[in-house]
Design an enzyme around this catalytic site. Sequence first.
Site, PDB file in Angstrom:
ATOM      1  N   GLU A 181      15.453 103.943  78.765  1.00  0.00           N
ATOM      2  CA  GLU A 181      15.118 102.157  79.267  1.00  0.00           C
ATOM      3  C   GLU A 181      13.745 102.865  78.635  1.00  0.00           C
ATOM      4  OE1 GLU A 181      17.112 102.443  81.684  1.00  0.00           O
ATOM      5  OE2 GLU A 181      17.745 100.584  82.213  1.00  0.00           O
ATOM      6  N   GLU A 232      22.516 100.568  86.217  1.00  0.00           N
ATOM      7  CA  GLU A 232      21.614  99.230  87.594  1.00  0.00           C
ATOM      8  C   GLU A 232      23.078  98.500  88.218  1.00  0.00           C
ATOM      9  OE1 GLU A 232      18.452  97.963  84.837  1.00  0.00           O
ATOM     10  OE2 GLU A 232      17.189  98.668  86.831  1.00  0.00           O
TER      11      GLU A 232
HETATM   12  N1  CAA Z   1      22.911  96.116  73.405  1.00  0.00           N
HETATM   13  C1  CAA Z   1      23.281  95.905  72.334  1.00  0.00           C
HETATM   14  N2  CAA Z   1      23.742  96.572  70.848  1.00  0.00           N
HETATM   15  C2  CAA Z   1      23.425  97.772  71.397  1.00  0.00           C
HETATM   16  C3  CAA Z   1      23.645  98.416  72.635  1.00  0.00           C
HETATM   17  C4  CAA Z   1      22.817  97.922  73.652  1.00  0.00           C
HETATM   18  N3  CAA Z   1      22.619  98.232  75.063  1.00  0.00           N
HETATM   19  N4  CAA Z   1      24.428  99.591  72.574  1.00  0.00           N
HETATM   20  C5  CAA Z   1      24.400  99.968  71.243  1.00  0.00           C
HETATM   21  N5  CAA Z   1      24.512  98.585  70.495  1.00  0.00           N
HETATM   22  C6  CAA Z   1      25.148  98.120  69.496  1.00  0.00           C
HETATM   23  C7  CAA Z   1      24.399  99.109  67.898  1.00  0.00           C
HETATM   24  O1  CAA Z   1      23.528  98.336  67.393  1.00  0.00           O
HETATM   25  C8  CAA Z   1      25.274  99.481  66.977  1.00  0.00           C
HETATM   26  O2  CAA Z   1      25.714  98.280  66.684  1.00  0.00           O
HETATM   27  P1  CAA Z   1      26.529  98.662  64.690  1.00  0.00           P
HETATM   28  O3  CAA Z   1      27.553  98.527  65.455  1.00  0.00           O
HETATM   29  O4  CAA Z   1      26.099  96.606  64.428  1.00  0.00           O
HETATM   30  O5  CAA Z   1      25.540  99.095  64.363  1.00  0.00           O
HETATM   31  C9  CAA Z   1      27.134  99.606  67.945  1.00  0.00           C
HETATM   32  O6  CAA Z   1      26.919  98.859  69.566  1.00  0.00           O
HETATM   33  C10 CAA Z   1      27.388 100.718  68.434  1.00  0.00           C
HETATM   34  O7  CAA Z   1      26.745 101.968  68.671  1.00  0.00           O
HETATM   35  P2  CAA Z   1      26.143 102.878  67.921  1.00  0.00           P
HETATM   36  O8  CAA Z   1      26.143 103.400  67.063  1.00  0.00           O
HETATM   37  O9  CAA Z   1      24.799 103.562  68.491  1.00  0.00           O
HETATM   38  O10 CAA Z   1      26.929 103.959  68.804  1.00  0.00           O
HETATM   39  P3  CAA Z   1      27.679 105.555  69.678  1.00  0.00           P
HETATM   40  O11 CAA Z   1      28.851 105.704  69.945  1.00  0.00           O
HETATM   41  O12 CAA Z   1      26.705 105.888  68.524  1.00  0.00           O
HETATM   42  O13 CAA Z   1      26.558 105.061  70.799  1.00  0.00           O
HETATM   43  C11 CAA Z   1      25.917 104.410  72.869  1.00  0.00           C
HETATM   44  C12 CAA Z   1      26.847 104.699  71.846  1.00  0.00           C
HETATM   45  C13 CAA Z   1      25.440 106.061  73.814  1.00  0.00           C
HETATM   46  C14 CAA Z   1      26.355 103.300  74.079  1.00  0.00           C
HETATM   47  C15 CAA Z   1      24.269 103.336  71.724  1.00  0.00           C
HETATM   48  O14 CAA Z   1      25.099 102.736  71.046  1.00  0.00           O
HETATM   49  C16 CAA Z   1      23.160 103.863  73.128  1.00  0.00           C
HETATM   50  O15 CAA Z   1      22.721 104.438  73.290  1.00  0.00           O
HETATM   51  N6  CAA Z   1      22.740 102.242  73.198  1.00  0.00           N
HETATM   52  C17 CAA Z   1      21.361 102.083  73.808  1.00  0.00           C
HETATM   53  C18 CAA Z   1      21.786 102.092  75.510  1.00  0.00           C
HETATM   54  C19 CAA Z   1      20.412 101.870  76.132  1.00  0.00           C
HETATM   55  O16 CAA Z   1      19.562 102.187  75.584  1.00  0.00           O
HETATM   56  N7  CAA Z   1      20.827 101.296  77.000  1.00  0.00           N
HETATM   57  C20 CAA Z   1      19.632 100.723  77.547  1.00  0.00           C
HETATM   58  C21 CAA Z   1      19.917  99.121  77.405  1.00  0.00           C
HETATM   59  S1  CAA Z   1      18.164  98.445  78.054  1.00  0.00           S
HETATM   60  C22 CAA Z   1      18.162  97.466  79.678  1.00  0.00           C
HETATM   61  O17 CAA Z   1      19.719  97.878  79.890  1.00  0.00           O
HETATM   62  C23 CAA Z   1      17.028  97.151  80.562  1.00  0.00           C
HETATM   63  C24 CAA Z   1      17.354  96.695  81.605  1.00  0.00           C
HETATM   64  O18 CAA Z   1      17.505  97.732  82.946  1.00  0.00           O
HETATM   65  C25 CAA Z   1      17.299  95.443  82.070  1.00  0.00           C
END
Ligand code: CAA
Length: 694
Positions: free
Chosen positions: A122, A102
């Site tokens: 999301e 976004e």
């Molecule tokens: N917020 C907070 N913490 C997050 C995060 C996020 N968006 N994404 C990842 N993390 C944290 C994980 O919990 C993990 O923490 P720990 O090491 O303490 O366990 C660390 O970052 C690493 O994450 P992964 O173990 O998942 O690492 P990966 O390399 O396997 O994957 C990733 C990376 C693809 C970014 C995956 O973490 C992921 O899919 N994250 C979520 C992405 C997501 O859903 N984003 C949308 C958020 S909602 C939003 O943005 C709403 C809006 O419109 C306002």
Amino acid sequence: MTVHYELCVEIAVLAADNPPVNALGVGVRQGLQDGIARAVADGAKAVLIYGRGRTWFAGADIREFGKTPVPPMLPDLCNAIEAAPIPVIAAMHGTILGGGLEVAMACHYSICVAGARLGLPEVGLGILPGAGGTQRLPRLVGFEQAIEMITTGRPVSASRALEMGIIDKLAEDGAARDLGLAYALDLLAQGATPRPVSQTPAPEAVDFASLKQQVAAKARGQLSPVAAFEAVEAASRLSFTDGLAEERRLFKTLMETDQRKGLIHAFFAERQVSKLPELAGVRPREVSQIGVIGGGTMGAGIATAALLAGLGVTLIETTSEAADAAHQRIAKNLSGALKRGKITQSEHNELLHIKLKTTADYAQLSTADVIIEAVFEDMTVKKQVFAQIETVAKPGAVLASNTSYLDLNEIAASTTRPGDVIGLHFFSPAHVMRLLEVVIGDQTVPEVTATGFALGKRLGKVAVRSGVCDGFIGNRILSAYRTAADHTILDGASPYQIDRVLEDFGFAMGPFAVADLAGLDIGWANRKRLAATRDPRERVPQYVDRLCEDGCFGQKTGRGYYVYDGKTRSENPDVMPLIDAERARLGLSAQSFSDAQILRRYMAAMVNEAAKVVGEGIALRPLDVDIVLLMGYGFPRYHGGPLKWADLQGLPAILADIDGFAKDDPYFWQAAPLLRDLVAQNRTFDDLNKETGT
Ligand code: CAA
């Protein structure tokens, strides 16, 4: 500092620095907002935004959800970026997700490094893109593609994003900062000016009514895809500003739902589950070669998963003909991976003809680092196999059993190396299902446990620690809720009503449809196995044995609880008369059950057994149980797992149900001491998760 500011000639460079994934927490949002204002005040000609470390912003900071929001809010930040009087350029790499995409769409120009993934995931967290994504994406790519991307949450590759018009430029490789600066200079040379997406007219309307039906059907009770659809659709009839307001309204509604809480619990639990305090500092053993004993569906699936993870595999069968049949099974699995584009033709050939060996000669296991038996579920057979393994396995090899019920300690005790013995309980088909129960025996040494978890990760599985008990975490809990369902049938419900109730709750299949899929003969064999030691107070239905005696084993024979015609199922007319006859034999008169009553019984049995599994230390934490049920048993992710669901319902009500049911059947309905304690202390399962560092 989470955003660094640097003036590079005439370009203000904002470097996000919030490891590990540059989540858009309050510090980052403030840093970006201040950086844009400072760039304008400094007289910069353009702003470049990029992320340090492994990625551009991977989204909002999910840990902030459910807490009081702290400004600047992400939608306001996106609007401020878009309203900047000078061009703002996004230079992206890694995972450009959610709020991250976004922000990118609010920038006026974008360049992306190949290999990146872009998406709005999301809905998978129970919310929708709440920072303008539902209004800006359709203006960039049209309604149909925006609806597809937003309601499924599936990311696209950088090259696809270029084709779709989400980004302006693709770079084969290079550092985001360098690529961004070069692009910014080009743009300035061309006299580029700000280009707000919000001022682009909404695209042509599509057949929203039929698309909405499709989205709702696929969502199967999940609220977020449908609400996300409505937000996108609003862009077709409202101004950009009013569309943003509608998006915000829907976003806030979703934020308040239990589904959002369940899905976010699932997100963090999935990452927490493999973190075991007992393994801190323990190094796993090296694994490059796997031995698999037994080439049936399970053994072939395990071999396929190992091959796809780049491991060498030696599979042992009893005869060379059986070894050839196993080879063919694996070949079929691998050709599925080839068709889906997971491997190339040459990789397929290498895996099948070089990395895989199928043989009847146990001596070939002498180089294996981990040997996994996947033979018939019978203690005598398993012990014979382990005796043979011991004669050939090299010192230090991990000796694993894929047993789903049997006593791992007894198997280990039959060997001279019980410290090397572990349970690796895969779920069928093992190359597809993501759950792996790692079963730790009394004598399993930590290094072997660590190796089990490392192997699970390598195979792309979510590994969960389980202690030893009949059925471990998952099958033990399954047995309890299946029993509750069986009792409910004897008391008056039909299997079809129960299946419908559970399918409405969000399971892809009800328990009786699942039994048909797994094979009714499996439960039959299990009932016979347990008959000798069964407590006489236990109520065990016998009508299903009659079905089995008639050769009705479920889907594989075309008849079970249902009759199968291709993929369609209909009720088997033989079943209700068998049930009626059994009720008559037992002198039971059928009561009528409402759907809600069925659900309460089923879930109470599941939660109660899960609480026993945690209370006895079979599962480390409540979240471990949640992950097992979510990943291996089709529990609807949007309820977060049975123990998260229980917390959301309120534990006192569940305990009251159990105590109420116990009046009729005090043998089956014995409340878990842990559940009683939590209720007495006014605590939740999630409090226990937090105690262990979640
Ligand atoms: N917020 C907070 N913490 C997050 C995060 C996020 N968006 N994404 C990842 N993390 C944290 C994980 O919990 C993990 O923490 P720990 O090491 O303490 O366990 C660390 O970052 C690493 O994450 P992964 O173990 O998942 O690492 P990966 O390399 O396997 O994957 C990733 C990376 C693809 C970014 C995956 O973490 C992921 O899919 N994250 C979520 C992405 C997501 O859903 N984003 C949308 C958020 S909602 C939003 O943005 C709403 C809006 O419109 C306002």
